[in-house]
Design a protein around this motif. Sequence first.
Motif, PDB file in Angstrom:
ATOM      1  N   LEU A   1       0.815  -1.207   0.000  1.00 55.48           N
ATOM      2  CA  LEU A   1       0.000   0.000   0.000  1.00 55.48           C
ATOM      3  C   LEU A   1       0.851   1.260   0.000  1.00 55.48           C
ATOM      4  O   LEU A   1       0.362   2.330  -0.340  1.00 55.48           O
ATOM      5  CB  LEU A   1      -0.910   0.027   1.232  1.00 55.48           C
ATOM      6  N   ARG A   2       2.082   1.158   0.414  1.00 51.79           N
ATOM      7  CA  ARG A   2       2.951   2.334   0.472  1.00 51.79           C
ATOM      8  C   ARG A   2       3.311   2.788  -0.934  1.00 51.79           C
ATOM      9  O   ARG A   2       3.744   2.001  -1.773  1.00 51.79           O
ATOM     10  CB  ARG A   2       4.222   2.030   1.254  1.00 51.79           C
ATOM     11  N   ARG A   3       3.135   4.084  -1.188  1.00 54.04           N
ATOM     12  CA  ARG A   3       3.394   4.584  -2.532  1.00 54.04           C
ATOM     13  C   ARG A   3       4.844   4.398  -2.940  1.00 54.04           C
ATOM     14  O   ARG A   3       5.130   4.069  -4.091  1.00 54.04           O
ATOM     15  CB  ARG A   3       3.015   6.063  -2.642  1.00 54.04           C
ATOM     16  N   ASP A   4       5.781   4.594  -2.013  1.00 56.27           N
ATOM     17  CA  ASP A   4       7.183   4.480  -2.406  1.00 56.27           C
ATOM     18  C   ASP A   4       7.522   3.056  -2.837  1.00 56.27           C
ATOM     19  O   ASP A   4       8.374   2.850  -3.702  1.00 56.27           O
ATOM     20  CB  ASP A   4       8.110   4.950  -1.279  1.00 56.27           C
ATOM     21  N   LEU A   5       6.831   2.050  -2.272  1.00 56.89           N
ATOM     22  CA  LEU A   5       7.047   0.682  -2.723  1.00 56.89           C
ATOM     23  C   LEU A   5       6.362   0.433  -4.066  1.00 56.89           C
ATOM     24  O   LEU A   5       6.910  -0.246  -4.936  1.00 56.89           O
ATOM     25  CB  LEU A   5       6.520  -0.306  -1.684  1.00 56.89           C
ATOM     26  N   VAL A   6       5.174   0.993  -4.232  1.00 58.98           N
ATOM     27  CA  VAL A   6       4.460   0.831  -5.500  1.00 58.98           C
ATOM     28  C   VAL A   6       5.236   1.474  -6.636  1.00 58.98           C
ATOM     29  O   VAL A   6       5.281   0.941  -7.758  1.00 58.98           O
ATOM     30  CB  VAL A   6       3.052   1.452  -5.391  1.00 58.98           C
ATOM     31  N   GLU A   7       5.887   2.587  -6.352  1.00 56.33           N
ATOM     32  CA  GLU A   7       6.637   3.279  -7.405  1.00 56.33           C
ATOM     33  C   GLU A   7       7.847   2.486  -7.861  1.00 56.33           C
ATOM     34  O   GLU A   7       8.406   2.766  -8.927  1.00 56.33           O
ATOM     35  CB  GLU A   7       7.070   4.662  -6.907  1.00 56.33           C
ATOM     36  N   GLN A   8       8.271   1.490  -7.080  1.00 54.82           N
ATOM     37  CA  GLN A   8       9.385   0.645  -7.479  1.00 54.82           C
ATOM     38  C   GLN A   8       8.947  -0.477  -8.417  1.00 54.82           C
ATOM     39  O   GLN A   8       9.779  -1.159  -9.008  1.00 54.82           O
ATOM     40  CB  GLN A   8      10.049   0.042  -6.242  1.00 54.82           C
ATOM     41  N   LEU A   9       7.629  -0.682  -8.540  1.00 56.91           N
ATOM     42  CA  LEU A   9       7.109  -1.727  -9.413  1.00 56.91           C
ATOM     43  C   LEU A   9       6.975  -1.201 -10.839  1.00 56.91           C
ATOM     44  O   LEU A   9       7.149  -0.013 -11.112  1.00 56.91           O
ATOM     45  CB  LEU A   9       5.744  -2.197  -8.902  1.00 56.91           C
ATOM     46  N   LEU A  10       6.692  -2.104 -11.772  1.00 55.30           N
ATOM     47  CA  LEU A  10       6.448  -1.681 -13.144  1.00 55.30           C
ATOM     48  C   LEU A  10       5.204  -0.794 -13.192  1.00 55.30           C
ATOM     49  O   LEU A  10       4.261  -0.986 -12.424  1.00 55.30           O
ATOM     50  CB  LEU A  10       6.245  -2.899 -14.043  1.00 55.30           C
TER      51      LEU A  10
ATOM     52  N   VAL B   1      -1.270   4.510  -0.195  1.00 56.65           N
ATOM     53  CA  VAL B   1      -1.092   5.496   0.881  1.00 56.65           C
ATOM     54  C   VAL B   1       0.163   6.314   0.605  1.00 56.65           C
ATOM     55  O   VAL B   1       1.273   5.790   0.577  1.00 56.65           O
ATOM     56  CB  VAL B   1      -0.978   4.794   2.255  1.00 56.65           C
ATOM     57  N   SER B   2      -0.024   7.604   0.403  1.00 52.18           N
ATOM     58  CA  SER B   2       1.109   8.493   0.159  1.00 52.18           C
ATOM     59  C   SER B   2       1.681   9.054   1.454  1.00 52.18           C
ATOM     60  O   SER B   2       2.852   9.428   1.514  1.00 52.18           O
ATOM     61  CB  SER B   2       0.686   9.644  -0.754  1.00 52.18           C
ATOM     62  N   HIS B   3       0.839   9.123   2.501  1.00 51.25           N
ATOM     63  CA  HIS B   3       1.291   9.653   3.788  1.00 51.25           C
ATOM     64  C   HIS B   3       0.278   9.228   4.842  1.00 51.25           C
ATOM     65  O   HIS B   3      -0.929   9.190   4.573  1.00 51.25           O
ATOM     66  CB  HIS B   3       1.387  11.181   3.741  1.00 51.25           C
TER      67      HIS B   3
ATOM     68  N   HIS C   1       2.035  16.267  -0.422  1.00 48.68           N
ATOM     69  CA  HIS C   1       2.213  14.814  -0.499  1.00 48.68           C
ATOM     70  C   HIS C   1       1.805  14.239  -1.852  1.00 48.68           C
ATOM     71  O   HIS C   1       1.692  13.029  -1.990  1.00 48.68           O
ATOM     72  CB  HIS C   1       1.412  14.141   0.617  1.00 48.68           C
ATOM     73  N   ARG C   2       1.593  15.130  -2.829  1.00 48.30           N
ATOM     74  CA  ARG C   2       1.235  14.684  -4.191  1.00 48.30           C
ATOM     75  C   ARG C   2       0.089  13.680  -4.149  1.00 48.30           C
ATOM     76  O   ARG C   2       0.180  12.571  -4.649  1.00 48.30           O
ATOM     77  CB  ARG C   2       2.445  14.079  -4.902  1.00 48.30           C
TER      78      ARG C   2
END
Length: 354
Positions: free
Chosen positions: A50-59, A141-143, A175-176
């Motif tokens: 759910l964490r955006r920073d982890l999702v951004e590491q995916l394709l 979740v961005s924050h 938090h975009r």
Amino acid sequence: MSRLIKFITAAAVACSALAPFHAVAEIPIDAPRGNYEGADNIHWYNQTPLRRDLVEQLLPSATSPFRCNSENIYQACDRMTPLRDPAELYGVAGTPIFDMVVYVDNRQTPNFNNGWRRATREIRQINNALERSGVNLRVVVSHIENVDLSGFSTVSDVWNKYANTEETRELMRRHRSDGLWIVANSEAMGIDGVCGVGSLGLAQYWTPVAVTLCSDDYYYRTNSMVAPHEFGHFMGCTHDSSEDFSFVPFAHGYRDASGYHSIMAYRQETNDVEVEVFSSPFAYLSRPDVVLGSESGGDCAKAMRMVGATAALYYEREFGIFSSQGAFGALNGQQDPTSETLREIPPPLMPIFD
């Protein structure tokens, strides 16, 4: 005056006879993967992050967005469906990401502890309902942070504090993010017949803000419908066909004659059966033979597919590349005239739903 409709009175009463559920474990959202004693949902740490920073590491899950109703802002992208309010709609190929800021009531009570786990459980309930209904949209979740809600008496008071304020807009910008989700402690605040309220989208005029109660152990079963219900309001869905202010004409819940009803529809009888799916003529229940929607009288899932990408671009539309200041919102150094026209339209007075 703003419209405020009571959401779950009958459901709350029905849940009063349920035995309390076991409390969830306190596991921070940034905890490393692993097995945690007391976790109530097995292998939660192996679920889609759910964490955006982890999702951004995916394709990437979707292509770049594109305007899909440039010829007529009074119609959806199918060039047939009328819109409640004129709006610039966008489309993508794939699954767009809706970034959510989450605020959690910092008060701890016997049936409301480990607030972050309860809040992220609500986000997962939203995603589960979207996937179950065939809606290509995902919330991350961005924050997330604890906040003091001790000065409020009702969920409507909380919503009025955070909706349509520069403070919330700045929060979204910083938090975009595309929406604000607030989880309140129902034991500390009290239910008073309402388990949640939310902004009715898609609107140019207010930030998407929802406040939910019933996330404690006592009302957990009721809460499994509340989070998707309020998120449905973000997407412009209303309760039933008697409400003529859904974002598109068929964007509302559905209840069949036998008492089965979809996420957005209200419980009308004590023995009604809640089905955790957004209304659709393709939502079949084999036992009994029930269809939870119709093409003209309840197809919230279709409506959400129409507007999901646009809702997930709230940040980009307000502050980023699709805003009047962004690269795609400027023409020869001037503001996009369509966007400017929309900003001059006065806001309708129906910002809050429960």
